[in-house]
Motif scaffolding. Structure first.
Motif, PDB file in Angstrom:
ATOM      1  N   ALA A  53       0.400  -0.733  -0.021  1.00 60.04           N
ATOM      2  CA  ALA A  53       0.000  -0.006  -0.588  1.00 60.04           C
ATOM      3  C   ALA A  53       0.912   1.564  -0.249  1.00 60.04           C
ATOM      4  CB  ALA A  53      -1.080   0.116   1.108  1.00 60.04           C
ATOM      5  N   ARG A  54       0.338   2.104  -0.635  1.00 64.79           N
ATOM      6  CA  ARG A  54       1.378   3.588  -0.193  1.00 64.79           C
ATOM      7  C   ARG A  54       0.072   5.171  -0.306  1.00 64.79           C
ATOM      8  NH1 ARG A  54       4.281   0.555  -0.106  1.00 64.79           N
ATOM      9  NH2 ARG A  54       6.587   0.882  -1.427  1.00 64.79           N
ATOM     10  N   TRP A  55       0.229   5.635  -0.146  1.00 67.72           N
ATOM     11  CA  TRP A  55      -0.615   6.516   0.003  1.00 67.72           C
ATOM     12  C   TRP A  55      -0.152   8.366  -0.501  1.00 67.72           C
ATOM     13  CZ3 TRP A  55      -2.355   9.374   5.941  1.00 67.72           C
ATOM     14  CH2 TRP A  55      -2.494  10.280   5.221  1.00 67.72           C
ATOM     15  N   LEU A 166       3.339 -16.370   5.478  1.00 65.38           N
ATOM     16  CA  LEU A 166       4.310 -16.223   7.421  1.00 65.38           C
ATOM     17  C   LEU A 166       5.394 -15.529   6.978  1.00 65.38           C
ATOM     18  CD1 LEU A 166       4.059 -15.966  10.171  1.00 65.38           C
ATOM     19  CD2 LEU A 166       5.472 -17.960  10.507  1.00 65.38           C
ATOM     20  N   ASP A 167       4.788 -14.427   6.820  1.00 67.68           N
ATOM     21  CA  ASP A 167       5.517 -12.595   6.038  1.00 67.68           C
ATOM     22  C   ASP A 167       6.033 -12.841   7.601  1.00 67.68           C
ATOM     23  OD1 ASP A 167       6.419 -10.541   4.847  1.00 67.68           O
ATOM     24  OD2 ASP A 167       4.800  -9.598   4.803  1.00 67.68           O
ATOM     25  N   ASP A 168       7.611 -12.011   7.165  1.00 65.29           N
ATOM     26  CA  ASP A 168       8.275 -11.578   7.928  1.00 65.29           C
ATOM     27  C   ASP A 168       9.406 -12.258   8.850  1.00 65.29           C
ATOM     28  OD1 ASP A 168       8.169  -8.890   6.555  1.00 65.29           O
ATOM     29  OD2 ASP A 168       7.067  -8.224   8.360  1.00 65.29           O
ATOM     30  N   ILE A 226      16.157  -8.878  -1.312  1.00 63.86           N
ATOM     31  CA  ILE A 226      17.147  -9.606  -2.199  1.00 63.86           C
ATOM     32  C   ILE A 226      18.089  -7.861  -2.979  1.00 63.86           C
ATOM     33  CG2 ILE A 226      18.699 -11.136  -3.974  1.00 63.86           C
ATOM     34  CD1 ILE A 226      15.552 -12.619  -3.289  1.00 63.86           C
ATOM     35  N   GLU A 227      18.654  -7.626  -2.767  1.00 59.00           N
ATOM     36  CA  GLU A 227      19.212  -6.862  -3.415  1.00 59.00           C
ATOM     37  C   GLU A 227      20.425  -6.787  -4.348  1.00 59.00           C
ATOM     38  OE1 GLU A 227      19.979  -3.237  -0.651  1.00 59.00           O
ATOM     39  OE2 GLU A 227      17.833  -3.036   0.044  1.00 59.00           O
ATOM     40  N   SER A 228      21.310  -7.699  -4.709  1.00 57.68           N
ATOM     41  CA  SER A 228      22.592  -8.091  -5.116  1.00 57.68           C
ATOM     42  C   SER A 228      22.252  -9.621  -5.982  1.00 57.68           C
ATOM     43  CB  SER A 228      23.763  -8.196  -3.701  1.00 57.68           C
ATOM     44  OG  SER A 228      24.029  -9.045  -3.126  1.00 57.68           O
ATOM     45  N   GLY A 245      13.251  -7.871  -3.745  1.00 57.20           N
ATOM     46  CA  GLY A 245      13.449  -7.496  -3.796  1.00 57.20           C
ATOM     47  C   GLY A 245      14.149  -6.422  -4.946  1.00 57.20           C
ATOM     48  N   TRP A 246      15.026  -5.653  -4.737  1.00 57.60           N
ATOM     49  CA  TRP A 246      15.500  -4.290  -5.356  1.00 57.60           C
ATOM     50  C   TRP A 246      15.962  -4.645  -6.388  1.00 57.60           C
ATOM     51  CZ3 TRP A 246      16.885  -0.316  -1.458  1.00 57.60           C
ATOM     52  CH2 TRP A 246      15.814  -0.055  -0.851  1.00 57.60           C
ATOM     53  N   LEU A 247      16.032  -6.365  -7.200  1.00 62.09           N
ATOM     54  CA  LEU A 247      17.055  -6.957  -7.583  1.00 62.09           C
ATOM     55  C   LEU A 247      15.753  -7.117  -8.862  1.00 62.09           C
ATOM     56  CD1 LEU A 247      19.601  -8.635  -8.691  1.00 62.09           C
ATOM     57  CD2 LEU A 247      19.611  -9.827  -7.508  1.00 62.09           C
TER      58      LEU A 247
HETATM   59  P1  C2E Z   1       6.632  -6.727   4.028  1.00 59.69           P
HETATM   60  O1  C2E Z   1       5.009  -7.291   3.515  1.00 59.69           O
HETATM   61  O2  C2E Z   1       7.702  -7.095   4.447  1.00 59.69           O
HETATM   62  O3  C2E Z   1       6.928  -6.042   2.522  1.00 59.69           O
HETATM   63  C1  C2E Z   1       8.175  -5.961   1.832  1.00 59.69           C
HETATM   64  C2  C2E Z   1       8.883  -3.997   2.374  1.00 59.69           C
HETATM   65  O4  C2E Z   1      10.143  -4.557   1.939  1.00 59.69           O
HETATM   66  C3  C2E Z   1       8.378  -3.615   1.515  1.00 59.69           C
HETATM   67  O5  C2E Z   1       8.713  -1.839   2.536  1.00 59.69           O
HETATM   68  C4  C2E Z   1       9.076  -3.239   0.204  1.00 59.69           C
HETATM   69  O6  C2E Z   1       8.790  -2.360  -0.486  1.00 59.69           O
HETATM   70  C5  C2E Z   1      11.137  -3.692   1.194  1.00 59.69           C
HETATM   71  N1  C2E Z   1      11.131  -3.766  -0.204  1.00 59.69           N
HETATM   72  C6  C2E Z   1      11.861  -4.794  -1.096  1.00 59.69           C
HETATM   73  N2  C2E Z   1      11.867  -4.890  -1.769  1.00 59.69           N
HETATM   74  C7  C2E Z   1      12.988  -4.454  -0.775  1.00 59.69           C
HETATM   75  C8  C2E Z   1      14.814  -4.211  -1.157  1.00 59.69           C
HETATM   76  O7  C2E Z   1      14.928  -4.962  -1.991  1.00 59.69           O
HETATM   77  N3  C2E Z   1      14.922  -3.816  -0.387  1.00 59.69           N
HETATM   78  C9  C2E Z   1      14.664  -2.793   0.649  1.00 59.69           C
HETATM   79  N4  C2E Z   1      15.028  -1.680   1.697  1.00 59.69           N
HETATM   80  N5  C2E Z   1      13.137  -2.978   0.977  1.00 59.69           N
HETATM   81  C10 C2E Z   1      12.635  -3.553   0.369  1.00 59.69           C
HETATM   82  P2  C2E Z   1       6.775  -1.357   1.974  1.00 59.69           P
HETATM   83  O8  C2E Z   1       6.645  -1.648   1.264  1.00 59.69           O
HETATM   84  O9  C2E Z   1       7.611   0.176   3.070  1.00 59.69           O
HETATM   85  O10 C2E Z   1       6.332  -2.056   3.441  1.00 59.69           O
HETATM   86  C11 C2E Z   1       5.941  -1.925   4.497  1.00 59.69           C
HETATM   87  C12 C2E Z   1       5.308  -3.559   5.253  1.00 59.69           C
HETATM   88  O11 C2E Z   1       4.226  -2.647   5.375  1.00 59.69           O
HETATM   89  C13 C2E Z   1       5.078  -4.143   4.485  1.00 59.69           C
HETATM   90  O12 C2E Z   1       6.684  -5.439   4.730  1.00 59.69           O
HETATM   91  C14 C2E Z   1       3.697  -4.931   5.364  1.00 59.69           C
HETATM   92  O13 C2E Z   1       4.152  -5.657   6.262  1.00 59.69           O
HETATM   93  C15 C2E Z   1       3.299  -3.864   5.817  1.00 59.69           C
HETATM   94  N6  C2E Z   1       2.453  -3.657   4.280  1.00 59.69           N
HETATM   95  C16 C2E Z   1       2.457  -2.695   3.355  1.00 59.69           C
HETATM   96  N7  C2E Z   1       1.220  -2.837   2.530  1.00 59.69           N
HETATM   97  C17 C2E Z   1       0.644  -2.996   3.113  1.00 59.69           C
HETATM   98  C18 C2E Z   1      -1.418  -3.555   3.401  1.00 59.69           C
HETATM   99  O14 C2E Z   1      -1.705  -3.308   2.339  1.00 59.69           O
HETATM  100  N8  C2E Z   1      -1.675  -3.704   4.772  1.00 59.69           N
HETATM  101  C19 C2E Z   1      -0.663  -4.019   5.080  1.00 59.69           C
HETATM  102  N9  C2E Z   1      -1.492  -5.051   5.870  1.00 59.69           N
HETATM  103  N10 C2E Z   1      -0.065  -3.947   5.674  1.00 59.69           N
HETATM  104  C20 C2E Z   1       0.958  -3.119   4.421  1.00 59.69           C
END
Ligand code: C2E
Ligand code: MG
Ligand code: MG
Length: 699
Positions: A53-55, A166-168, A226-228, A245-247
């Motif tokens: 999600a983005r605002w 299961l995230d994170d 995954i960045e690299s 990931g950004w890769l």
């Molecule tokens: P998440 O679900 O673990 O999402 C992955 C986060 O890692 C995302 O951050 C993504 O932009 C970021 N990411 C992905 N690839 C890379 C990378 O290569 N390097 C780095 N540094 N970061 C990377 P984002 O978009 O800021 O989201 C953060 C967290 O917010 C998400 O973690 C998720 O838990 C939560 N979130 C995002 N959208 C939603 C939503 O619609 N509903 C809910 N409940 N939570 C959300």
């Protein structure tokens, strides 16, 4: 009313303000889904997107979820947020190919909301989006609360066809318990471990452990952050399935989806750099860290070695396979990658499994011989030798098994042929009356056939070195040693006879012969010899010698001259003294039988000969020709003229000597001195004539 926590009241006030702002934002559709690609690590192909999600704040710009999601949680707006987001997602999904999945994040409070599954279903149905393409990501923190409720909601979501991730994973307090409590399909390794994989061994080990855990629970493993490429390679090596990931791409707004899809679904083949080593590689690892040249060599070796090679992960899935092995399996390389050995090679797997498991326990083995199934039954059956080596990471942990397969069909055939020929040789040796032996350049016996033992009763080990001498007759030791020493000194072939003591107590004559084998420098490196029993031969020779002596005595003593000639032309080989006496022979060189009997002057048959027809007068060697032709001659009387002008009467009787097979091997001519008799007869005849004349004149 007083406030015990003045600071908090400010926060609450701000939150209330933000919550209102968020609510307005939701109404104005300022919360929009961004899409980040999820990629299959093995192939680099797109497998789906995670919705983030983005605002889109009119003043503040893009606000990340970490800032507003907690707010939505607090304000109880999460349901609304997810609902809005899902509608937008399902609308955008119309442009996304059907085989791609969409992962949506669910927050803590939503897992206590029993209406969540219903809302999701309604939104999906409205957009005709099949729920089996939906993956719901639940962070560990979302599970801290009421697990019973969470379980029921999660189960219902699954029953609707969606999958759970299961995230994170790894960041919460009770990750493992959650893993057990909910019916998850996917495990997402938290980015914090992934990002630090390149730096610390611990992170690598944690990542490896999580991948292993996921694999062992049959969950799809996904690595976030995954960045690299190095990290991607490591994760692939560990057996991780998907990457994000950004890769592979940053989260993009819906309008950029077509672009991402075009790039990822139909990836432009990388422009092959001149002599690019990775262009047509079957190595899944792109080891950019290595110098290009070395990588090229590695690839060439991997695909070019005449050995089948593969690497399997801890779950016994093919991580890499070289072309040779794929060929041996009669399958393309791609048919192996990422798949279990048990499914790719079902008939062979049960044989390999114990070895693979041993290798996973750190134990190498290289003695499994098997025949791979060949689709063509007419093909020759091929034998393969398989080796299994545990592959360890820098922490010495076994991360998989390196398997090498060698086609040993030819070797097997050679072994078979060798065994057969050895067998053949053994039989030949057993049947051969000779005892083969070898000795070193100093004459020390190194080996001898078992026959020696059966002949002498002296064991082969006892006979090695100089031990064999003990079997010799004491009288023969000295001469044998002398001859052997002489051969050793000069290098000339050995030929010696000696008696040995037989097991049965008798002495038998043996003949030992040997020749030296020399090295390139001309030096003797071995003596190869044989010993054979010549006792019978020697006895026969002795018997022959005795009978020869007897014959010789007779030959010399008889009052008849005997001349022996040999085939094929009738050359004289022997004559007895009487023959020499009668013929007054002075011949030393071998002569033809006719010339021998004639001496140097020709001889003619006398007028009173009984038979002259046997000898053709026109031929040079009538006697020889007749005898060698198998005819017996005579007795024939000849008047023989000597060189001094005198003459003498002889009688010749010739007979061929026949071989047992009837062939003429020579001839014998018996010569008798009949001169006296002849002359007596002549005198008598003359006397008769005189008397007759006298008688007639008297009458
Ligand atoms: P998440 O679900 O673990 O999402 C992955 C986060 O890692 C995302 O951050 C993504 O932009 C970021 N990411 C992905 N690839 C890379 C990378 O290569 N390097 C780095 N540094 N970061 C990377 P984002 O978009 O800021 O989201 C953060 C967290 O917010 C998400 O973690 C998720 O838990 C939560 N979130 C995002 N959208 C939603 C939503 O619609 N509903 C809910 N409940 N939570 C959300
Ligand atoms: Mg997520
Ligand atoms: Mg995450």
């Amino acid at each position: 009313m007083y406030n015990l926590h003045p600071g908090r009241s400010i926060v609450v006030a701000m939150a209330a303000e933000d919550a209102n702002a968020l609510r307005r934002a939701l109404e104005k559709n300022e919360i929009i889904p961004y899409f980040q690609p999820l990629v299959e690590l093995r192939t680099g192909l797109l497998s789906g997107f995670e919705v983030l999600a983005r605002w889109l704040h009119p003043n503040r710009g893009l606000i990340t979820p970490n800032e507003f999601i907690p707010l939505a949680e607090d304000a109880g707006l999460n349901g609304l947020l997810t609902g809005n987001l899902l509608r937008a997602v399902f609308t955008a999904a119309k442009d996304i190919p059907e085989h791609l999945t969409l992962s949506v994040n669910i927050s803590l409070t939503q897992l206590t909301d029993f209406s969540l599954p219903k809302h999701i279903r309604a939104a999906a149905e409205q957009a005709s989006f099949p729920l089996n393409r939906l993956i719901l990501e639940i962070t560990e923190s979302a599970l801290v609360g009421n697990t019973e409720q969470a379980y029921r909601i999660a189960t219902e979501l699954k029953e609707q066809g969606s999958r759970l991730a299961l995230d994170d994973f790894g960041t919460g307090y009770s990750s493992l318990r959650h893993l057990q409590s909910l019916p998850f399909d996917e495990l997402k390794i938290d980015a914090s471990f992934v990002r630090s994989m390149g730096h610390t061994r611990e992170s690598r080990k944690i990542a490896a452990a999580i991948v292993g855990l996921g694999n062992s629970l049959s969950l799809t493993t996904v690595a976030e952050g995954i960045e690299s490429q190095t990290t991607a390679d490591m994760l692939l090596w560990l057996g991780c399935d998907l990457g994000q990931g950004w890769l592979y791409g940053r989260p993009v707004p819906p309008e950029q989806l077509p672009e991402v899809l075009a790039a990822r679904l139909d990836p432009v083949p990388p422009v092959p750099e001149p002599r690019s080593p990775v262009a047509d590689s079957t190595l899944p690892l792109r080891l950019e860290a290595l110098p290009t040249q070395r990588l090229a060599q590695l690839n060439a070796i991997y695909d070019g070695v005449p050995v089948g090679l593969c690497f399997v992960d801890r779950n016994l899935r093919y991580v890499s396979v070289n072309k040779r092995l794929a060929g041996m399996h009669h399958l393309p390389v791609a048919a192996h990658l990422g798949r279990y050995i048990s499914e790719v090679m079902p008939s062979v797997f049960p044989l390999c499994e114990p070895y693979l498991l041993r290798a996973l326990n750190g134990q190498a083995s290289n003695d499994l011989e098997i025949c791979y199934p060949d689709p063509n039954p007419l093909n020759e059956k091929r034998t393969h030798l398989i080796s299994f080596h545990p592959a360890r990471d820098e922490a010495d942990e076994v991360i998989g098994v390196s398997v090498s397969v060698v086609d040993i069909t030819r070797r097997k055939q050679a072994e078979q042929a060798l065994a057969e020929s050895e067998d053949h040789y053994r039989h030949t040796v057993e049947l051969n009356p000779q005892v083969p032996w070898t000795a070193d350049p100093q004459g020390m016996i190194l080996d001898a056939s078992q026959r020696w033992e059966s002949l002498t009763g002296l064991s082969v080990p006892d006979s090695l070195g100089t031990g064999w001498i003990r079997a010799l007759h004491p009288d023969d030791v000295k001469s044998t040693s002398r001859i052997w020493t002489e051969s050793l000194r000069t290098g000339r072939p050995l030929d010696v006879q000696y008696r040995i003591h037989r097991v049965d107590g008798t002495w038998r004559w043996m003949r030992a012969r040997a020749t030296a084998r020399r090295g390139k420098d001309g030096k003797i490196i071995r003596w190869y010899g044989t010993v054979e029993d010549i006792n019978d031969q020697r006895s026969a020779e002795e018997a022959l010698r005795r009978s020869e002596a007897r014959l010789k005595a007779v030959f010399d003593a008889v009052p008849v001259g005997i001349v022996i000639a040999e085939a094929p032309d009738g050359r004289v080989v022997m004559s007895n003294p009487r023959a020499e006496e009668i013929l007054r022979s002075t011949e030393t060189a071998p002569a033809m039988i006719d010339d021998y009997c004639r001496e140097s002057i020709s001889f003619t048959p006398g007028p009173n000969t009984k038979s002259t027809r046997n000898i053709d007068q026109d031929q040079d060697h009538p006697l020889a020709n007749a005898i060698m032709g198998g005819k017996s001659i005579g007795p024939t009387e000849y008047l023989r003229f000597h060189s001094d002008g005198s003459s003498a009467w002889i009688s010749l009787t010739g007979a061929p000597v026949l071989d047992p097979d009837g062939k003429v091997s020579g001839g014998v001519v018996a010569i008798q001195d009949i001169d006296e008799d002849k002359r007596e007869m002549q005198r008598l005849s003359d006397l008769n004539t005189v008397l007759k004349i006298k008688l007639e004149t008297h009458q």
